[in-house]
Enzyme design. Structure first.
Site, PDB file in Angstrom:
ATOM      1  N   TYR A  70      21.182 -27.394  28.524  1.00 17.28           N
ATOM      2  CA  TYR A  70      21.104 -26.330  29.516  1.00 17.28           C
ATOM      3  C   TYR A  70      19.962 -25.366  29.174  1.00 17.28           C
ATOM      4  O   TYR A  70      20.068 -24.522  28.290  1.00 17.28           O
ATOM      5  CB  TYR A  70      22.418 -25.565  29.602  1.00 17.28           C
ATOM      6  CG  TYR A  70      23.628 -26.412  29.941  1.00 17.28           C
ATOM      7  CD1 TYR A  70      23.504 -27.660  30.542  1.00 17.28           C
ATOM      8  CD2 TYR A  70      24.913 -25.953  29.655  1.00 17.28           C
ATOM      9  CE1 TYR A  70      24.617 -28.430  30.854  1.00 17.28           C
ATOM     10  CE2 TYR A  70      26.029 -26.713  29.970  1.00 17.28           C
ATOM     11  CZ  TYR A  70      25.875 -27.941  30.561  1.00 17.28           C
ATOM     12  OH  TYR A  70      26.983 -28.711  30.864  1.00 17.28           O
TER      13      TYR A  70
ATOM     14  N   HIS B 248      27.836 -35.805  25.354  1.00 15.17           N
ATOM     15  CA  HIS B 248      27.295 -35.364  26.637  1.00 15.17           C
ATOM     16  C   HIS B 248      26.609 -36.522  27.373  1.00 15.17           C
ATOM     17  O   HIS B 248      25.567 -37.012  26.937  1.00 15.17           O
ATOM     18  CB  HIS B 248      26.298 -34.233  26.395  1.00 15.17           C
ATOM     19  CG  HIS B 248      25.970 -33.447  27.624  1.00 15.17           C
ATOM     20  ND1 HIS B 248      25.013 -32.455  27.648  1.00 15.17           N
ATOM     21  CD2 HIS B 248      26.475 -33.491  28.892  1.00 15.17           C
ATOM     22  CE1 HIS B 248      24.952 -31.932  28.855  1.00 15.17           C
ATOM     23  NE2 HIS B 248      25.822 -32.544  29.630  1.00 15.17           N
TER      24      HIS B 248
END
Length: 324
Positions: A59, A138
């Site tokens: 992010y 992830h």
């Protein structure tokens, strides 16, 4: 629903609030945010009662973790999740795709055992904290074998050593998470976009498996990237243009909600929590206003008649778990 009720994450000893804050937006998702607005968003969520925060190195290529850590340092009694699978490498010109603010780094895939341990340490450095509670694999979609044979043992070892409290994986699909569940080595999962008002594919495989095994599920992407927040203006579904039938269904749901004077986004946010395997819903918040809105939507009283009307209209299947 009490959005700030603290509930256990399976049998881990970790707890989460029913409403969690997703920290992708404060990494500059799509549009710049800046340090001040990011801090205001976290501060507002905290003031309203949110105690569960979810970030990742991806992010903003580290910006989200840095901003989250700056806002959370000095506080106590919160739960923090981050992710492994992408290692950050120096790149002083990078700002690409969905991420609008350069951070001086770019992500590269790495699901190796040593890579996972290194990523864990580097996340702690960026956060400026000595611990994260939940560590997700992830998006290992194209890396299933290595995630299973290398990355997962590293996570299990970190849990055994007391460095983390829960082993997890976060994905936009349910099939691979179901395979992970069957290993018996995961405590929880972050399921994004696959258990929503418009997409209940996770109900076919993952959610029943997790319910049987006592694995906690955290739901993200409950607005399917925007259409369920405001289908009158936002017709983006899973980060792309929505098909006409999807737009029509979302707008029909909004019409049912309007008849009951309830915002569609409140219904979309609260819907996943009716399933017994789901413990929390994580909502992305980029500003103080979005944090306040998420808290308000999570607390809206939704009449039982609204759910019955969605089912009678064929917009939800009969027998699907609904709140109340």
């Amino acid at each position: 629903m009490d959005p700030f009720e603290t509930v256990p994450l399976g049998g881990t000893g970790v707890t989460v609030t029913r409403l969690g804050m997703g920290l992708a937006p404060i990494g500059g998702l799509f549009t710049p945010v800046g340090d001040r607005a990011a801090r205001d968003a976290v501060d507002t969520a905290w003031r309203l009662g949110v105690r569960f925060f979810d970030t990742a190195p991806l992010y903003g290529a580290g910006l989200s973790e840095r901003r989250a850590g700056a806002a959370l340092r000095g506080r106590s009694a919160f739960t923090l999740a981050t992710k492994v699978g992408r290692r950050l490498v120096p790149d002083h010109h990078a700002a690409e795709g969905m991420w609008s603010e350069p951070s001086g780094a770019s992500p590269v895939w790495d699901f190796s055992n040593a890579g996972v341990r290194r990523q864990h340490r580097e996340s702690l450095d960026r956060l400026g904290l000595d611990r994260v509670d939940i560590l997700h694999l992830h998006d290992p979609d194209e890396h299933f074998a290595q995630a299973l044979t290398d990355a997962l043992p590293a996570l299990v070892a970190l849990r055994r050593e007391g460095a983390i409290g829960a082993v997890s994986a976060g994905m936009n699909q349910s099939a691979m998470l179901t395979e992970f569940a069957r290993t018996g080595r995961f405590d929880c999962f972050l399921l994004a976009g696959r258990y929503t008002l418009l997409d209940q594919s996770g109900l076919r495989d993952l959610l029943p498996e997790c319910e049987r095994r006592g694995i906690a599920v955290i739901c993200g992407g409950v607005f399917n990237s925007g259409i369920l927040a405001d289908p009158g203006r936002n017709t983006t579904f899973d980060y792309g243009p929505a098909r006409p039938d999807i737009v029509a269904k979302a707008r029909a749901m909004a019409e049912v909600c309007a008849r009951h004077d309830v915002p569609l986004r409140a219904v979309a946010l609260q819907f996943p929590l009716a399933h017994p395997a789901v413990v929390s819903v994580v909502i992305g918040m980029r500003s103080a206003a979005e944090a306040a809105d998420a808290a308000a939507m999570a607390a809206v009283e939704i009449p039982g008649g609204l759910w019955r009307d969605l089912i009678k209209s064929g917009l939800l299947d009969a027998g699907i778990p609904v709140p109340g």
